[in-house]
Structures are given as structure tokens and as C-alpha cells.
Design a protein around this motif. Structure first.
Motif, PDB file in Angstrom:
ATOM      1  N   ILE A 101      46.496  46.560  43.886  1.00 51.39           N
ATOM      2  CA  ILE A 101      46.938  47.720  43.106  1.00 51.39           C
ATOM      3  C   ILE A 101      48.416  47.876  43.398  1.00 51.39           C
ATOM      4  O   ILE A 101      48.824  47.949  44.565  1.00 51.39           O
ATOM      5  CB  ILE A 101      46.171  48.999  43.506  1.00 51.39           C
ATOM      6  N   TRP A 139      42.809  40.655  44.616  1.00 45.11           N
ATOM      7  CA  TRP A 139      43.586  41.429  43.662  1.00 45.11           C
ATOM      8  C   TRP A 139      44.386  42.494  44.404  1.00 45.11           C
ATOM      9  O   TRP A 139      44.242  42.653  45.614  1.00 45.11           O
ATOM     10  CB  TRP A 139      42.678  42.038  42.597  1.00 45.11           C
ATOM     11  N   ALA A 145      46.873  46.735  37.962  1.00 42.82           N
ATOM     12  CA  ALA A 145      45.868  45.957  38.701  1.00 42.82           C
ATOM     13  C   ALA A 145      45.401  44.868  37.748  1.00 42.82           C
ATOM     14  O   ALA A 145      45.475  45.036  36.526  1.00 42.82           O
ATOM     15  CB  ALA A 145      44.710  46.846  39.134  1.00 42.82           C
TER      16      ALA A 145
END
Length: 186
Positions: free
Chosen positions: A63, A61, A184
Motif C-alpha cells: 500500500i 504487494w 495498491a
């Protein structure tokens, strides 16, 4: 002199006089004003991204932090600095050993020893674990007001730092507010 040539010259001068008279007179409409220059907080944002690969083989993932376009940008390791005049917006990723963002940012604040430092929980876009630290310090004898927002990211702390002279801080706080619209995966 040739009569045809003289006649053409007279007609040409007459046409030129009419054209000049139209432009010389001017227009009744005022010229359009130039659009105002965009303020630093009104610039279209770009994105600064911090990737976090999934150690167990998943998709990982990231940000994503909206940052101003058109500012002078420098990158050093994980730190990105965006500068426009006296305004500074920095993003960074640092490791933390604390269990949560609030205590991680409090540890950083305690090491800095700035008077009036306050760390409190805040909301920041899609990130649930976030804290804010506000303080003022002297840089070359001139006060600078700073807000640092820490975002929890596993064993890292992603920070968004906005710095400005105290007289400009509140006016340009929109730069920080825009950066706090982080995204996110949810």
C-alpha cells in the motif's frame, strides 16, 4: 600631471556618470513579486509504503500512501508522523482480529471513548475495504479535530490519521484528501 592620464580620467568619470544616471533613474517596471510560499497541502508528495509479502511464495504487494514532502518526519516501528506547524499526518500499520476494516476501526474507537466518535465506510484510492473515524479530543486543554481512515490489508489495518486545530481542519483537509489517493496492486 600627464595630459593622457588626465584625459582618460575625464572620459572615465563621464562614462561612470552615464551609467550611474541610468541606474539612479530606476526602472518603469515594478519589481516582480516573490512567488507565494506553498501551503502545506500544496507540497509535492512523497510516498509512505507498507509492504505485505505473499506468504505462499507469490510476489506480495504494498500500500503506497502519498505524504507531504518538506514536513518534519519521524518513524517509529510502523508509524510515520509528518508534522507542519499544528498539522499532523500519521500513517501506521496495526494488527486486527476483526473480519473487516469497519469493525476493526469501530473497536479502536470504542477503546478510545471519545464523545461524538463516528465510524463509517469510505472510499480510499485503490483500497476497497476502508472506513473513516471522526472525533475531537483535548490535547493539553486545546481541542484537536481528527479523522482516521483505516484501510483493510489482510490481518492488518493501515491507518491514515490527520489532526489539526478545529479552525484549521477544513482549510487543510486537502492534506488528508491527497493521502487518501492510496495505491495498491489491482
Amino acid at each position: 600631471m600627464n595630459k593622457k592620464l588626465a584625459g582618460s580620467a575625464v572620459v572615465g568619470v563621464a562614462i561612470l556618470a552615464i551609467v550611474v544616471a541610468q541606474f539612479w533613474r530606476g526602472s518603469d517596471e515594478a519589481p516582480a513579486a516573490a512567488p507565494p510560499a506553498p501551503s502545506p497541502s500544496a507540497a509535492q508528495p512523497s510516498m509512505e509504503e507498507y509492504d505485505f509479502p505473499d506468504v505462499s511464495g507469490g510476489r506480495g504487494w504494498a500500500i503506497r500512501i502519498p505524504v507531504p514532502s518538506g514536513w518534519v518526519v519521524t518513524h517509529q516501528n510502523d508509524r510515520a508522523s509528518y508534522r507542519s506547524g499544528d498539522l499532523l499526518l500519521e500513517t501506521d500499520k496495526v494488527p486486527i482480529t476483526q473480519e473487516d476494516t469497519l469493525s476493526g476501526l469501530q473497536a479502536i474507537a470504542a477503546k478510545a471513548h471519545y464523545d461524538g466518535s463516528v465510524v463509517k465506510p469510505v472510499e480510499a484510492g485503490d483500497i476497497q475495504d476502508a472506513a473513516e473515524w471522526d472525533y475531537t479530543y483535548l490535547r493539553d486543554g486545546t481541542p484537536e479535530r481528527v479523522t482516521v481512515v483505516g484501510l483493510g490489508a489482510g490481518d492488518s489495518l493501515v491507518t491514515i490519521r490527520f489532526e489539526a486545530p478545529p479552525a484549521e481542519f477544513d482549510r487543510d483537509r486537502g492534506v488528508l484528501d491527497a493521502a487518501l489517493k492510496v495505491s495498491a496492486p489491482g
